[in-house]
Design an enzyme around this catalytic site. Structure first.
Site, PDB file in Angstrom:
ATOM      1  N   CYS A  36      56.677  22.800  44.297  1.00 52.83           N
ATOM      2  CA  CYS A  36      57.769  23.372  43.519  1.00 52.83           C
ATOM      3  C   CYS A  36      58.895  23.709  44.485  1.00 52.83           C
ATOM      4  O   CYS A  36      58.740  24.575  45.354  1.00 52.83           O
ATOM      5  CB  CYS A  36      57.309  24.610  42.755  1.00 52.83           C
ATOM      6  SG  CYS A  36      58.609  25.364  41.749  1.00 52.83           S
ATOM      7  N   CYS A  82      66.213  22.496  39.885  1.00 52.46           N
ATOM      8  CA  CYS A  82      64.834  22.067  40.123  1.00 52.46           C
ATOM      9  C   CYS A  82      64.716  21.336  41.457  1.00 52.46           C
ATOM     10  O   CYS A  82      65.317  20.275  41.654  1.00 52.46           O
ATOM     11  CB  CYS A  82      64.302  21.193  38.985  1.00 52.46           C
ATOM     12  SG  CYS A  82      62.553  20.765  39.184  1.00 52.46           S
TER      13      CYS A  82
END
Length: 338
Positions: free
Chosen positions: A90, A253
């Protein structure tokens, strides 16, 4: 009856929450962080649910668990937890966790200005800049990222036929570029993109077998990226990333930006080292770059992307998970939908 206490640093990366567990995380087994991720999923997924889902979290929550380094050259290790699962990588949480660890004094990097982190997807390195006692920016070099499938035809219930690219940047992403049947994310509400993103994940998984060529344990699509026109001329692109059933990324993101850098580099739309200023739904921004071409063990062309962004600590907290509490191990409203 059992009670568990988790001490956390709370904050966000470009608008996307990061809850970093600094004590109370379970002891894990495995030679690599991916082995330990799988051990966590099998034995301790209740920790993720308890800390990410309601009532302690929410449908867009994201976080990490801080661990000592596994590799001799690393400064620490991370496990990624969020509402959609325990992810291999992530990006926004990496930027946030590095910033938090530095500002909180949890690490003393072996080389000033450089941090090395063991994560389930491999190992990432990051350079950081300080502004007094605050981390001004983090630029991490991600794991090898690549365009796996080009122009996959998907028949979507809302848009009809769409051509999507499937790219990897630590997680797999169907990337939906502007095309005849899709005018861009700016024309739709976040709620619509979330619903249609769930459809896209299911349709892609039904249509093709998405598997990392070098690691068969990393497979399947759990995200979707809807692209569109940026809000300011200084930006090069915009994306709304959907993760799992309920999460809409507030940041651009990190792994999604890595996947898009790899996609654009593979298609000849981005030069090596060229900045790609990537906007989010809320207008926050990461800067992505194709740092260096590489090849996977399988022979597939890939690239090392870097992602640069900022994070802020907003507080600290202790969270208690007690069998005596109602909804002790978290819940999602989707679980009650009929």
């Amino acid at each position: 009856m059992s009670r568990h206490t988790f001490a956390c640093i709370e904050g966000h990366t470009e608008g996307m929450p990061v809850r970093m567990v600094v004590s109370g995380g379970p002891e894990l087994q495995g030679a690599t962080m991916n082995d330990r991720r799988l051990f966590f999923v099998e034995n301790y997924d209740w920790v993720r649910r308890a800390l990410m889902l309601e009532p302690r979290g929410h449908s867009h929550m994201s976080g990490t668990i801080f661990y000592p380094p596994l590799s001799n050259n690393a400064d620490f290790s991370l496990l990624f937890i969020e509402t959609s699962g325990c992810l291999p990588m992530c990006g926004h949480a990496t930027i946030g966790s590095i910033s938090f660890a530095l500002e909180a004094g949890l690490i003393s990097p072996k080389q000033p200005g450089l941090v090395v982190v063991d994560v389930p997807a491999g190992q990432v390195t990051a350079r950081y800049e300080m502004d007094g006692d605050r981390v001004a920016s983090v630029r991490f070099t991600n794991v090898p990222s690549f365009l796996l499938h080009r122009d996959v035809e998907i028949s979507h219930p809302q848009f009809g036929k769409l051509a999507v690219d499937i790219a990897y940047g630590g997680n797999f992403y169907p990337i939906v570029e502007v095309q005849e049947n899709y005018p861009g994310c700016e024309h739709f509400s976040p709620e619509q993109l979330l619903e249609w993103g769930r459809d896209m994940q299911r349709l892609v998984n039904d249509a093709i077998d998405v598997v990392h060529p070098d690691n068969a344990q990393i497979r399947g699509v759990k995200h979707c990226m809807w692209t569109g026109r940026p809000t300011v001329p200084e930006s090069d692109g915009r994306a709304v990333v959907i993760a799992g059933d309920s999460l809409i990324d507030r940041s651009p993101c990190g792994t999604g930006s890595s996947a898009r850098v790899a996609q654009r580099f593979a298609r000849g739309l981005l030069d090596q080292g060229q900045p790609f200023k990537h906007e989010s739904l809320i207008g926050s921004r990461f800067i992505g770059r194709a740092e260096e071409p590489t090849k996977l063990k399988s022979g597939l062309d890939a690239v090392f992307p870097s992602i640069e962004g900022r994070a802020w600590i907003t507080g600290r907290g202790e969270h208690y998970v007690d069998d005596a509490q109602p909804y002790a191990y978290g819940f999602s409203l989707q679980e009650f939908a009929k």
